[in-house]
Design a protein around this motif. Structure first.
Motif, PDB file in Angstrom:
ATOM      1  N   PHE A  60       0.831  -1.203   0.000  1.00 28.18           N
ATOM      2  CA  PHE A  60       0.000   0.000   0.000  1.00 28.18           C
ATOM      3  C   PHE A  60       0.868   1.256   0.000  1.00 28.18           C
ATOM      4  O   PHE A  60       1.879   1.315   0.699  1.00 28.18           O
ATOM      5  CB  PHE A  60      -0.897   0.040   1.237  1.00 28.18           C
ATOM      6  CG  PHE A  60      -1.912  -1.050   1.288  1.00 28.18           C
ATOM      7  CD1 PHE A  60      -2.947  -1.103   0.377  1.00 28.18           C
ATOM      8  CD2 PHE A  60      -1.849  -2.034   2.267  1.00 28.18           C
ATOM      9  CE1 PHE A  60      -3.887  -2.110   0.427  1.00 28.18           C
ATOM     10  CE2 PHE A  60      -2.788  -3.040   2.331  1.00 28.18           C
ATOM     11  CZ  PHE A  60      -3.809  -3.082   1.405  1.00 28.18           C
ATOM     12  N   VAL A  62      -8.445  -0.270   6.125  1.00 22.15           N
ATOM     13  CA  VAL A  62      -7.963  -1.460   5.427  1.00 22.15           C
ATOM     14  C   VAL A  62      -8.469  -2.685   6.186  1.00 22.15           C
ATOM     15  O   VAL A  62      -8.303  -2.793   7.399  1.00 22.15           O
ATOM     16  CB  VAL A  62      -6.420  -1.486   5.298  1.00 22.15           C
ATOM     17  CG1 VAL A  62      -5.730  -1.397   6.648  1.00 22.15           C
ATOM     18  CG2 VAL A  62      -5.972  -2.737   4.541  1.00 22.15           C
ATOM     19  N   VAL A  68      -9.643  -1.769   0.897  1.00 24.15           N
ATOM     20  CA  VAL A  68      -9.476  -0.411   1.409  1.00 24.15           C
ATOM     21  C   VAL A  68     -10.746   0.365   1.111  1.00 24.15           C
ATOM     22  O   VAL A  68     -11.196   0.420  -0.033  1.00 24.15           O
ATOM     23  CB  VAL A  68      -8.264   0.299   0.764  1.00 24.15           C
ATOM     24  CG1 VAL A  68      -8.163   1.736   1.282  1.00 24.15           C
ATOM     25  CG2 VAL A  68      -6.974  -0.468   1.046  1.00 24.15           C
TER      26      VAL A  68
END
Length: 202
Positions: free
Chosen positions: A126, A142, A164
């Motif tokens: 990420f 998340v 997410v």
């Protein structure tokens, strides 16, 4: 909403934990959970409050996250573009987190958690931006969906997916108020699966 499916075994995750401890220097930062903590441990000059939430789904049920006896402790290991150290950032009660970070581009390289005596730290990729002109930055919720069972060699695990989501409309005002930042406006900079945007610093 972003969804990524990744399947890993617990054995592979355990190797990652061992390797992470040998990968070089790392700094540790705890999650800031209240106005009092922000006043004590909050942003230095030029830093920005970055906040969001981590949800761990364990065999279809949401795990309790936090530092209590019943809670599962969780951390996110990240690096800043151009930086020389990893940052091991804590996740607070109920999976909520808030950190004081320098402006820049960050990559969350792994998310670690403990549950039922096992420590697991699967690799992630990420990235998120922290703008210098922001008062506070919201990076999203998340959710890690996992399946674990007891196998011949111990606990077997699979990370089924990461998701997410943007929950700022319903959570940002209350989170900022609790941190004593009721007058601040949150910049939404959701985490994305874009590992290539950060060059390796090794």
């Amino acid at each position: 909403m972003n969804t990524t499916t990744r399947r890993i075994s617990l054995g592979a995750a355990a190797c990652l934990v061992a390797m992470a401890g040998l990968s070089g220097c790392a700094t540790t930062t705890s999650s800031i959970d209240s106005q009092a903590e922000l006043a004590e441990f909050g942003p230095a000059s030029g830093q920005v409050v970055v906040f969001g939430k981590f949800r761990l789904i364990w065999n279809g049920e949401e795990a309790v996250l936090g530092e209590s006896i019943l809670g599962s402790s969780a951390t996110m290991r990240m690096e800043q573009a151009g930086g020389s150290e990893d940052i091991v950032a804590g996740v607070g009660r109920n999976g909520e987190f808030a950190w004081a970070l320098e402006p820049g581009l960050y990559r969350i390289s792994s998310i670690g958690f403990s549950n039922r005596g096992a420590r697991v730290e699967p690799i992630t990729n990420f990235t998120f931006d922290v703008a210098a002109d922001s008062e506070a930055v919201y990076i999203g919720t998340v959710t890690m969906d996992t399946t674990f069972d007891s196998g011949f060699y111990g606990l077997n695990g699979i990370i089924d997916s990461y998701t997410v989501s943007d929950d700022c409309a319903v959570t940002c005002d209350s989170r900022l108020s609790r941190l004593g930042l009721a007058d601040a406006e949150a910049t939404v900079s959701l985490m994305h699966q874009e590992q290539s945007r950060i060059a390796s610093t090794n």
